[in-house]
Design an enzyme around this catalytic site. Structure first.
Site, mmCIF file in Angstrom:
data_model
loop_
_atom_site.group_PDB
_atom_site.id
_atom_site.type_symbol
_atom_site.label_atom_id
_atom_site.label_comp_id
_atom_site.label_asym_id
_atom_site.label_seq_id
_atom_site.Cartn_x
_atom_site.Cartn_y
_atom_site.Cartn_z
ATOM 1 N N HIS A 54 -6.305 -3.397 -3.402
ATOM 2 C CA HIS A 54 -5.885 -2.577 -2.321
ATOM 3 C C HIS A 54 -5.762 -1.183 -2.705
ATOM 4 O O HIS A 54 -5.360 -0.906 -3.981
ATOM 5 C CB HIS A 54 -4.165 -3.228 -2.253
ATOM 6 C CG HIS A 54 -4.051 -4.359 -1.813
ATOM 7 N ND1 HIS A 54 -3.500 -4.819 -0.373
ATOM 8 C CD2 HIS A 54 -4.089 -5.609 -2.219
ATOM 9 C CE1 HIS A 54 -3.408 -5.973 -0.329
ATOM 10 N NE2 HIS A 54 -3.681 -6.642 -1.459
ATOM 11 N N ASP A 106 -6.801 -2.427 5.891
ATOM 12 C CA ASP A 106 -5.868 -3.800 5.746
ATOM 13 C C ASP A 106 -5.483 -3.708 7.425
ATOM 14 O O ASP A 106 -4.785 -2.879 7.724
ATOM 15 C CB ASP A 106 -4.729 -3.404 4.996
ATOM 16 C CG ASP A 106 -3.956 -4.850 4.527
ATOM 17 O OD1 ASP A 106 -4.030 -5.311 3.318
ATOM 18 O OD2 ASP A 106 -3.389 -5.177 5.511
ATOM 19 N N HIS A 130 -9.905 -9.087 -4.291
ATOM 20 C CA HIS A 130 -9.819 -8.021 -3.586
ATOM 21 C C HIS A 130 -8.743 -6.665 -4.292
ATOM 22 O O HIS A 130 -7.869 -7.333 -5.030
ATOM 23 C CB HIS A 130 -9.180 -8.106 -2.042
ATOM 24 C CG HIS A 130 -7.932 -8.707 -2.027
ATOM 25 N ND1 HIS A 130 -7.950 -10.031 -2.133
ATOM 26 C CD2 HIS A 130 -6.761 -8.257 -1.815
ATOM 27 C CE1 HIS A 130 -6.707 -10.423 -1.899
ATOM 28 N NE2 HIS A 130 -5.706 -9.430 -1.826
ATOM 29 N N GLU A 181 -2.382 -13.640 -1.423
ATOM 30 C CA GLU A 181 -2.570 -14.449 0.044
ATOM 31 C C GLU A 181 -3.813 -14.935 0.242
ATOM 32 O O GLU A 181 -4.030 -15.806 0.824
ATOM 33 C CB GLU A 181 -1.857 -13.761 1.270
ATOM 34 C CG GLU A 181 -0.493 -13.402 1.127
ATOM 35 C CD GLU A 181 0.015 -12.501 2.303
ATOM 36 O OE1 GLU A 181 -0.792 -11.926 3.072
ATOM 37 O OE2 GLU A 181 1.275 -12.089 1.956
ATOM 38 N N VAL A 182 -4.766 -14.120 -0.085
ATOM 39 C CA VAL A 182 -6.163 -14.301 0.373
ATOM 40 C C VAL A 182 -6.823 -14.756 -1.152
ATOM 41 O O VAL A 182 -7.091 -13.597 -1.903
ATOM 42 C CB VAL A 182 -6.804 -13.233 1.215
ATOM 43 C CG1 VAL A 182 -8.240 -13.684 1.546
ATOM 44 C CG2 VAL A 182 -6.180 -13.078 2.303
ATOM 45 N N ASN A 198 -3.162 -8.204 -6.353
ATOM 46 C CA ASN A 198 -2.432 -9.377 -6.330
ATOM 47 C C ASN A 198 -2.875 -10.708 -6.907
ATOM 48 O O ASN A 198 -4.227 -10.865 -6.605
ATOM 49 C CB ASN A 198 -1.593 -9.626 -5.101
ATOM 50 C CG ASN A 198 -0.956 -8.446 -4.543
ATOM 51 O OD1 ASN A 198 -0.159 -7.865 -5.303
ATOM 52 N ND2 ASN A 198 -1.078 -8.393 -3.416
#
Ligand code: AMP
Length: 119
Positions: A106, A33, A104, A99-100, A91
């Site tokens: 983390h 990240d 994905h 946000e993206v 998320n």
């Protein structure tokens, strides 16, 4: 809503913007990240076009899903965070603060991560 192929992670997958790569196979790419929130903060993304965990969960075929989750486990081992453990976050959409818009996860570790949600 449909997948936006101009998102940052799609550009990383196409090699249009750089990333600090940790691991890659047919199913997944893992990289650090850009703004780490823990001593170890990696992102793992599937190679297929999925907007979020809901999209991935509903639409990825079994081979792709297995490949992705095996890659997550391999990345954790490679980063040396498997034994002590880590936090895995995905998320999702507006309330999740995503946000993206490319699915994905983390991987956050290298220290005791504390309470799950800050109060
Ligand atoms: P989210 O979509 O909320 O799960 O978070 C997206 C994550 O991507 C954030 O933690 C950002 O720091 C990270 N990020 C954004 N751009 C890049 C990039 N070019 N390379 C690596 N990480 C990034």
């Amino acid at each position: 809503m449909s997948y936006d192929s101009n998102n940052i992670f799609a550009k990383i997958l196409r090699g249009e913007i750089p990333s600090k790569k940790i691991y890659e196979d047919d199913y997944a790419l893992a990289f650090y990240d850009l703004y780490p929130k823990a001593p170890v903060h990696a992102l793992v993304i599937p190679k297929g076009e999925y907007m979020d965990v809901v999209d991935f969960g509903l639409h990825a075929d079994a081979t792709s899903a297995k490949g992705f989750w095996q890659a997550v486990a391999k990345v954790a081992a490679e980063l040396g965070i498997s034994e002590n453990g880590f936090r895995l976050i995905s998320n999702c959409r507006v309330h999740g603060g995503q946000e993206v818009p490319h699915f994905h996860v983390h991987l956050l570790g290298g220290q005791q991560m504390g309470p799950m949600i800050a109060h």
